[in-house]
Design an enzyme around this catalytic site. Structure first.
Site, mmCIF file in Angstrom:
data_model
loop_
_atom_site.group_PDB
_atom_site.id
_atom_site.type_symbol
_atom_site.label_atom_id
_atom_site.label_comp_id
_atom_site.label_asym_id
_atom_site.label_seq_id
_atom_site.Cartn_x
_atom_site.Cartn_y
_atom_site.Cartn_z
ATOM 1 N N HIS A 187 -62.276 92.711 -108.383
ATOM 2 C CA HIS A 187 -63.599 93.311 -108.575
ATOM 3 C C HIS A 187 -63.513 94.502 -109.515
ATOM 4 C CE1 HIS A 187 -65.505 90.793 -105.562
ATOM 5 N NE2 HIS A 187 -64.586 91.131 -104.675
ATOM 6 N N ARG A 202 -53.785 93.326 -106.199
ATOM 7 C CA ARG A 202 -54.627 92.226 -105.719
ATOM 8 C C ARG A 202 -55.040 91.399 -106.915
ATOM 9 N NH1 ARG A 202 -60.222 92.543 -102.251
ATOM 10 N NH2 ARG A 202 -61.028 93.521 -104.148
ATOM 11 N N GLU A 217 -60.590 87.427 -94.924
ATOM 12 C CA GLU A 217 -61.922 87.978 -95.170
ATOM 13 C C GLU A 217 -63.029 86.943 -95.014
ATOM 14 O OE1 GLU A 217 -62.063 89.583 -99.142
ATOM 15 O OE2 GLU A 217 -60.593 88.160 -99.892
ATOM 16 N N ASP A 256 -66.239 91.209 -97.084
ATOM 17 C CA ASP A 256 -66.528 89.777 -97.186
ATOM 18 C C ASP A 256 -66.564 89.118 -95.814
ATOM 19 O OD1 ASP A 256 -66.899 88.913 -99.998
ATOM 20 O OD2 ASP A 256 -64.965 89.844 -100.281
#
Length: 285
Positions: free
Chosen positions: A67, A92, A171, A197
């Site tokens: 993100h 990540r 998630e 999430d």
């Protein structure tokens, strides 16, 4: 001249747990619990921000490619900026893709977090992606890459598994239902629970602190501790984070570079540019 790589986050967690056990020798039951390793997100893509955070005194940093605007080149610059400091970086990746994993590992990332892992089969695929044959499917390019410092890390190919750690992100409601099977996959060094999430998948979008979401997170914590697998969680709300710490999580993310800048700049503006607007209740992110 042979070079040495930093120890992995797996080793950091093992040391922290061992230290807690030593402190608890002869103490009351439960006193051996070590404090969770505290970290923050790096989402800006800035190597300057990365270096500032690296000198903060935190235990670890999570460089986010899912993100954020972080490209491979930006990731490399951040890893290089962090390398001089006594802090552990984790990356990540944007998706559990074998090619992306190969590229990120070759850039020198030693600790990977794979998002959206909901089944044991997906977890097993990620294990295979981070290991060289015959155990896995990682492409061999260490002589050309920073991972082995261009063949200056002696015996890298044979010892690559010792130089890396794999964490998967829980998630979704499906992942929570499958948590015991995911934890049983050999090669998973830990799980990281993402309430954002997870709350969305439970029909509670934006309600990371909802009792049902917290209960789902705690189910994962209990399962991980029972399996002897390190478990972490994202929690920007200090009260919620402390609650998870009491539950026995091994590591936490408690802030982000972009959020700190956003909230800090807003606080500065509030001192000098009054608007009359009440912005209390802003989401913790």
């Amino acid at each position: 001249m042979p070079l040495q790589l930093k120890q992995t986050f797996r080793e950091d967690l093992a040391q922290q747990r061992e230290a807690g056990e030593q402190r608890g020798t002869g103490a009351q039951p439960g006193a051996a619990q070590a404090r969770p390793l505290a970290g923050m997100w790096l989402c800006s893509g800035s190597p300057v921000a990365a270096e500032i955070a690296a000198g903060s005194g935190l235990d670890w940093l999570l460089l986010d490619m899912e993100h954020s605007p972080v490209t491979l080149s930006a990731l490399l610059a951040q890893l290089q900026a962090i390398a001089a400091y006594p802090i552990t970086p984790m990356v990540r990746i944007p998706v559990g893709d074998t090619v992306i994993i190969k590229q990120v590992l070759d850039l020198g990332a030693q600790n990977l977090l794979v998002p959206m892992v909901s089944t044991a089969e997906q977890a097993q695929e990620m294990v295979e992606a981070v290991h060289y044959p015959p155990r896995g499917r990682r492409g061999v390019g260490s002589a050309l890459s920073r991972s082995a410092r261009w063949n200056r890390v002696e015996g890298y190919l044979g010892d690559a598994a010792q130089h890396g750690a794999l964490f998967v992100q829980i998630e979704s409601a499906e992942a929570v239902e499958n948590i015991e099977e995911i934890l049983a996959v050999d090669g998973i060094d830990g799980i990281f629970v993402g309430p954002s999430d997870l709350s969305a998948s439970m029909g509670l979008l934006g309600q990371q602190s909802h009792p049902e979401v917290v209960a789902a997170v705690r189910r994962c914590v209990v399962a991980a501790r029972s399996a002897g697998v390190p478990v972490g969680v994202n929690a920007f709300d200090p009260a919620v984070a402390r609650g998870y710490a009491r539950d026995g999580v091994d590591f936490l993310l408690v802030g982000a570079d972009v959020s700190l800048l956003a909230r800090g700049s807003e606080a500065l503006a509030a001192q000098w540019v009054p608007t009359g607007q009440d912005e209390s209740g802003r989401p913790s992110y």
